[in-house]
Design a protein around this motif. Structure first.
Motif, short mmCIF file in Angstrom:
data_model
loop_
_atom_site.label_atom_id
_atom_site.label_comp_id
_atom_site.label_asym_id
_atom_site.label_seq_id
_atom_site.Cartn_x
_atom_site.Cartn_y
_atom_site.Cartn_z
N ILE A 1 -46.10 27.79 -4.77
CA ILE A 1 -47.10 26.73 -4.74
C ILE A 1 -48.13 26.94 -5.85
O ILE A 1 -48.42 28.08 -6.24
N LYS A 2 -48.62 25.84 -6.36
CA LYS A 2 -49.63 25.87 -7.43
C LYS A 2 -50.47 24.61 -7.34
O LYS A 2 -50.16 23.69 -6.58
N VAL A 3 -51.54 24.57 -8.13
CA VAL A 3 -52.41 23.41 -8.13
C VAL A 3 -51.75 22.29 -8.92
O VAL A 3 -50.86 22.52 -9.74
N SER A 4 -52.20 21.06 -8.69
CA SER A 4 -51.62 19.91 -9.36
C SER A 4 -51.87 19.96 -10.87
O SER A 4 -52.76 20.67 -11.35
N LYS A 5 -51.11 19.19 -11.60
CA LYS A 5 -51.19 19.18 -13.07
C LYS A 5 -52.58 18.79 -13.55
O LYS A 5 -53.05 19.29 -14.56
N LYS A 6 -53.25 17.86 -12.85
CA LYS A 6 -54.57 17.41 -13.31
C LYS A 6 -55.65 18.48 -13.15
O LYS A 6 -56.64 18.47 -13.85
N GLU A 7 -55.46 19.44 -12.24
CA GLU A 7 -56.41 20.53 -12.03
C GLU A 7 -56.02 21.80 -12.78
O GLU A 7 -56.79 22.76 -12.82
N GLU A 8 -54.85 21.81 -13.34
CA GLU A 8 -54.30 23.02 -13.96
C GLU A 8 -54.97 23.34 -15.29
O GLU A 8 -55.30 22.44 -16.06
N HIS A 9 -55.20 24.62 -15.54
CA HIS A 9 -55.67 25.11 -16.83
C HIS A 9 -54.88 26.37 -17.18
O HIS A 9 -54.01 26.79 -16.42
N PHE A 10 -55.17 26.97 -18.32
CA PHE A 10 -54.40 28.11 -18.80
C PHE A 10 -54.34 29.24 -17.78
O PHE A 10 -53.31 29.89 -17.61
N TRP A 11 -55.46 29.49 -17.07
CA TRP A 11 -55.54 30.61 -16.15
C TRP A 11 -55.19 30.23 -14.72
O TRP A 11 -55.40 31.02 -13.80
N SER A 12 -54.68 29.04 -14.49
CA SER A 12 -54.36 28.62 -13.12
C SER A 12 -53.30 29.53 -12.51
O SER A 12 -52.28 29.81 -13.13
N PRO A 13 -53.55 29.97 -11.28
CA PRO A 13 -52.59 30.87 -10.62
C PRO A 13 -51.49 30.08 -9.91
O PRO A 13 -51.58 28.87 -9.75
N GLN A 14 -50.49 30.81 -9.50
CA GLN A 14 -49.50 30.27 -8.58
C GLN A 14 -49.33 31.29 -7.47
O GLN A 14 -49.65 32.46 -7.64
N LEU A 15 -48.88 30.83 -6.33
CA LEU A 15 -48.69 31.70 -5.19
C LEU A 15 -47.21 31.70 -4.83
O LEU A 15 -46.63 30.64 -4.58
N HIS A 16 -46.61 32.88 -4.86
CA HIS A 16 -45.21 33.04 -4.50
C HIS A 16 -45.16 33.64 -3.11
O HIS A 16 -45.70 34.72 -2.87
N LEU A 17 -44.53 32.93 -2.19
CA LEU A 17 -44.40 33.39 -0.82
C LEU A 17 -42.94 33.65 -0.51
O LEU A 17 -42.09 32.83 -0.84
N GLU A 18 -42.68 34.76 0.11
CA GLU A 18 -41.33 35.07 0.60
C GLU A 18 -41.42 35.21 2.11
O GLU A 18 -42.20 36.02 2.62
N ILE A 19 -40.65 34.43 2.81
CA ILE A 19 -40.66 34.46 4.26
C ILE A 19 -39.39 35.14 4.73
O ILE A 19 -38.28 34.68 4.46
N ILE A 20 -39.56 36.26 5.41
CA ILE A 20 -38.44 37.10 5.81
C ILE A 20 -38.36 37.13 7.33
O ILE A 20 -39.35 37.40 8.01
N GLU A 21 -37.17 36.89 7.84
CA GLU A 21 -36.96 36.86 9.28
C GLU A 21 -36.85 38.28 9.82
O GLU A 21 -36.07 39.09 9.33
N LYS A 22 -37.67 38.59 10.84
CA LYS A 22 -37.57 39.89 11.52
C LYS A 22 -36.64 39.75 12.72
O LYS A 22 -35.71 40.51 12.86
N THR A 23 -36.96 38.79 13.59
CA THR A 23 -36.13 38.50 14.75
C THR A 23 -35.97 36.98 14.80
O THR A 23 -36.49 36.27 13.95
#
Length: 174
Positions: A59-81
């Motif tokens: 996930i990341k911010v929309s193109k209109k809010e994006e700048h050079f330093w804009s972050p992105q968030l990488h989530l990994e969802i792992i099943e335990k049970t």
């Protein structure tokens, strides 16, 4: 009626890192969480965009809010049970920015090694040591400047990191 208290405990790493990581234990199924993210990312009015690939959510911010330093968030969802899972999150710059920084670090590291060899050669040949010694002083300073530039960039995108984090928390908690 007894309501079950839903507590999410987030484990974060040290603030020293340029790419903060965290983990959250979830009492929901992996597929349910992925469906929630899929539904939330389909919302046209959201200022957050992203995609899902094989249990990974980007996930990341929309193109209109994006700048050079804009972050992105990488989530990994792992099943335990079948009833629980855990989420691993990693904040980082856009892949192009991260690749550029790593390339520059690589060039500086290789240059430092080359100037070490040049210094050894010049000492062996009794030639002037000024330039290799100067570069062996300047290159670590440039390396430190790059580190602090990365910290400044992280601070520039910090409000967007909070925005991505709150979006993630809303999706998980609803």
């Amino acid at each position: 009626m007894d309501k079950k208290l839903n507590l999410l405990i987030e484990k974060r790493n040290s603030e020293v890192f340029l790419r903060p990581r965290f983990t959250i234990d979830l009492d929901k199924n992996c597929k349910e969480i992925l469906e929630r993210f899929s539904d939330a990312l389909k919302n046209e009015n959201s200022s957050i965009i992203g995609n899902i690939v094989d249990g990974h959510v980007f996930i990341k911010v929309s193109k209109k809010e994006e700048h050079f330093w804009s972050p992105q968030l990488h989530l990994e969802i792992i099943e335990k049970t079948s009833e629980s899972s855990f989420l691993k999150g990693l904040f980082g710059p856009k892949p192009a920015v991260w690749t550029l920084f790593m390339f520059i670090h690589f060039v500086i590291g290789i240059s430092f090694i080359a100037f070490c060899m040049l210094l050894y050669t010049r000492v062996s040949l009794n030639e002037s040591l000024f330039f290799p010694v100067l570069m062996m002083i300047v290159l670590p300073i440039i390396w430190l400047l790059l580190y602090f530039l990365g910290k400044i960039g992280k601070n520039t995108g910090k409000h967007q990191m909070r925005k991505l984090h709150s979006f993630m928390m809303q999706v998980i908690e609803n």
